[in-house]
Motif scaffolding. Structure first.
Motif, mmCIF file in Angstrom:
data_model
loop_
_atom_site.group_PDB
_atom_site.id
_atom_site.type_symbol
_atom_site.label_atom_id
_atom_site.label_comp_id
_atom_site.label_asym_id
_atom_site.label_seq_id
_atom_site.Cartn_x
_atom_site.Cartn_y
_atom_site.Cartn_z
ATOM 1 N N ILE A 95 0.836 -1.205 0.000
ATOM 2 C CA ILE A 95 0.000 0.000 0.000
ATOM 3 C C ILE A 95 0.870 1.254 0.000
ATOM 4 C CG2 ILE A 95 -0.239 0.066 2.517
ATOM 5 C CD1 ILE A 95 -3.193 0.998 1.951
ATOM 6 N N ILE A 96 0.420 2.244 -0.760
ATOM 7 C CA ILE A 96 1.067 3.557 -0.796
ATOM 8 C C ILE A 96 -0.037 4.606 -0.708
ATOM 9 C CG2 ILE A 96 2.313 5.205 -2.253
ATOM 10 C CD1 ILE A 96 3.904 2.886 -3.377
ATOM 11 N N ILE A 97 0.201 5.635 0.097
ATOM 12 C CA ILE A 97 -0.729 6.761 0.154
ATOM 13 C C ILE A 97 -0.001 7.999 -0.368
ATOM 14 C CG2 ILE A 97 -2.172 5.848 2.005
ATOM 15 C CD1 ILE A 97 -0.687 7.602 3.986
ATOM 16 N N THR A 98 -0.764 8.871 -0.985
ATOM 17 C CA THR A 98 -0.171 10.088 -1.531
ATOM 18 C C THR A 98 -1.186 11.222 -1.509
ATOM 19 O OG1 THR A 98 1.117 10.988 -3.368
ATOM 20 C CG2 THR A 98 -0.751 9.592 -3.951
ATOM 21 N N ARG A 99 -0.663 12.431 -1.556
ATOM 22 C CA ARG A 99 -1.487 13.638 -1.529
ATOM 23 C C ARG A 99 -1.421 14.296 -2.904
ATOM 24 N NH1 ARG A 99 -0.663 18.995 -1.081
ATOM 25 N NH2 ARG A 99 -2.216 20.218 0.030
ATOM 26 N N TYR A 100 -2.591 14.462 -3.519
ATOM 27 C CA TYR A 100 -2.629 15.142 -4.811
ATOM 28 C C TYR A 100 -4.080 15.497 -5.144
ATOM 29 C CZ TYR A 100 -0.197 16.531 -9.030
ATOM 30 O OH TYR A 100 0.403 17.266 -10.017
ATOM 31 N N ASP A 101 -4.243 16.473 -6.008
ATOM 32 C CA ASP A 101 -5.559 16.879 -6.480
ATOM 33 C C ASP A 101 -5.988 15.903 -7.574
ATOM 34 O OD1 ASP A 101 -7.853 18.149 -7.276
ATOM 35 O OD2 ASP A 101 -6.852 19.952 -8.036
ATOM 36 N N ILE A 102 -7.036 15.167 -7.334
ATOM 37 C CA ILE A 102 -7.476 14.122 -8.258
ATOM 38 C C ILE A 102 -7.952 14.719 -9.580
ATOM 39 C CG2 ILE A 102 -9.127 12.235 -8.552
ATOM 40 C CD1 ILE A 102 -8.986 11.962 -5.445
ATOM 41 N N GLU A 103 -8.349 15.962 -9.553
ATOM 42 C CA GLU A 103 -8.753 16.621 -10.794
ATOM 43 C C GLU A 103 -7.606 16.649 -11.807
ATOM 44 O OE1 GLU A 103 -10.835 20.762 -11.617
ATOM 45 O OE2 GLU A 103 -11.387 19.951 -9.646
ATOM 46 N N ARG A 104 -6.377 16.623 -11.306
ATOM 47 C CA ARG A 104 -5.190 16.630 -12.170
ATOM 48 C C ARG A 104 -4.501 15.264 -12.143
ATOM 49 N NH1 ARG A 104 -1.485 21.107 -10.236
ATOM 50 N NH2 ARG A 104 -1.704 19.910 -8.347
ATOM 51 N N ILE A 105 -5.275 14.218 -12.190
ATOM 52 C CA ILE A 105 -4.767 12.857 -12.047
ATOM 53 C C ILE A 105 -3.786 12.467 -13.148
ATOM 54 C CG2 ILE A 105 -6.644 11.689 -13.284
ATOM 55 C CD1 ILE A 105 -6.478 9.587 -10.920
ATOM 56 N N LEU A 106 -3.930 13.058 -14.308
ATOM 57 C CA LEU A 106 -3.029 12.706 -15.415
ATOM 58 C C LEU A 106 -1.617 13.252 -15.213
ATOM 59 C CD1 LEU A 106 -5.416 13.003 -18.475
ATOM 60 C CD2 LEU A 106 -4.722 10.968 -17.217
ATOM 61 N N ASP A 107 -1.411 14.060 -14.169
ATOM 62 C CA ASP A 107 -0.059 14.507 -13.828
ATOM 63 C C ASP A 107 0.772 13.380 -13.229
ATOM 64 O OD1 ASP A 107 -0.782 17.012 -14.653
ATOM 65 O OD2 ASP A 107 -0.852 17.896 -12.643
ATOM 66 N N PHE A 108 0.103 12.391 -12.612
ATOM 67 C CA PHE A 108 0.863 11.306 -11.988
ATOM 68 C C PHE A 108 0.443 9.908 -12.448
ATOM 69 C CE2 PHE A 108 -2.626 11.886 -9.012
ATOM 70 C CZ PHE A 108 -2.945 10.605 -8.594
#
Length: 157
Positions: A95-108
């Motif tokens: 498992i990995i958790i991360t912080r990011y804006d899902i609206e910009r999911i294509l960034d990661f």
């Protein structure tokens, strides 16, 4: 859900072995971020992590990536994951958790990252009609998910 600021959350997350601060560095190589080669499941808006922590412990042969935007929420998620794994005497290696804006999911996430399953539980509803584009289930977002979702599920979106 609105959550109060937790000053302990950021330091705990930075010290956490299964937290990634900048997920954009793993674009096209999420399979290398885990210790085992296994199918990848993605939870968007993981919140306090009760769902993902239970699921990850029960399925050690699947890798899980949980994403949320709020540090305080991820801090609680981290604690729930640790408690769940400790109760079952298992290591947190799938498992990995991360912080990011899902609206910009294509960034990661990209087509090089094949995701077998996406979970969206109790997402923020954005109830006003003018906010419909911000919903995780908006057609624009579903099109983004198609780019990295395994081929057999793409026709359902």
């Amino acid at each position: 859900m609105r959550i109060r600021f937790k000053k302990w959350a950021r330091p705990e997350l930075e010290a956490c072995p299964f937290y990634i601060d900048d997920p954009t560095q793993n674009k096209d190589k999420w399979s290398d971020a885990f210790k085992q080669k296994a199918p990848l499941h993605l939870e968007l808006g993981c919140g306090k992590g009760t769902f993902i922590s239970t699921l990850a412990v029960q399925n050690p042969n699947i890798n899980y990536l949980a994403v949320d935007l709020v540090d305080a929420m991820l801090g609680l998620c981290k604690r729930n994951i640790e408690a769940s794994y400790k109760a079952n005497n298992k290591a947190t290696d799938n498992i990995i958790i991360t912080r990011y804006d899902i609206e910009r999911i294509l960034d990661f996430m990209s087509c090089g990252d094949v995701v077998d399953r996406i979970y969206i539980n109790f997402c923020n509803p954005w109830p006003k009609p003018k906010h419909k584009k911000k919903r995780l289930t908006h057609s624009k977002q579903l099109e983004h998910y198609k780019k990295f979702l395994k081929v057999r599920w793409r026709n359902l979106l």
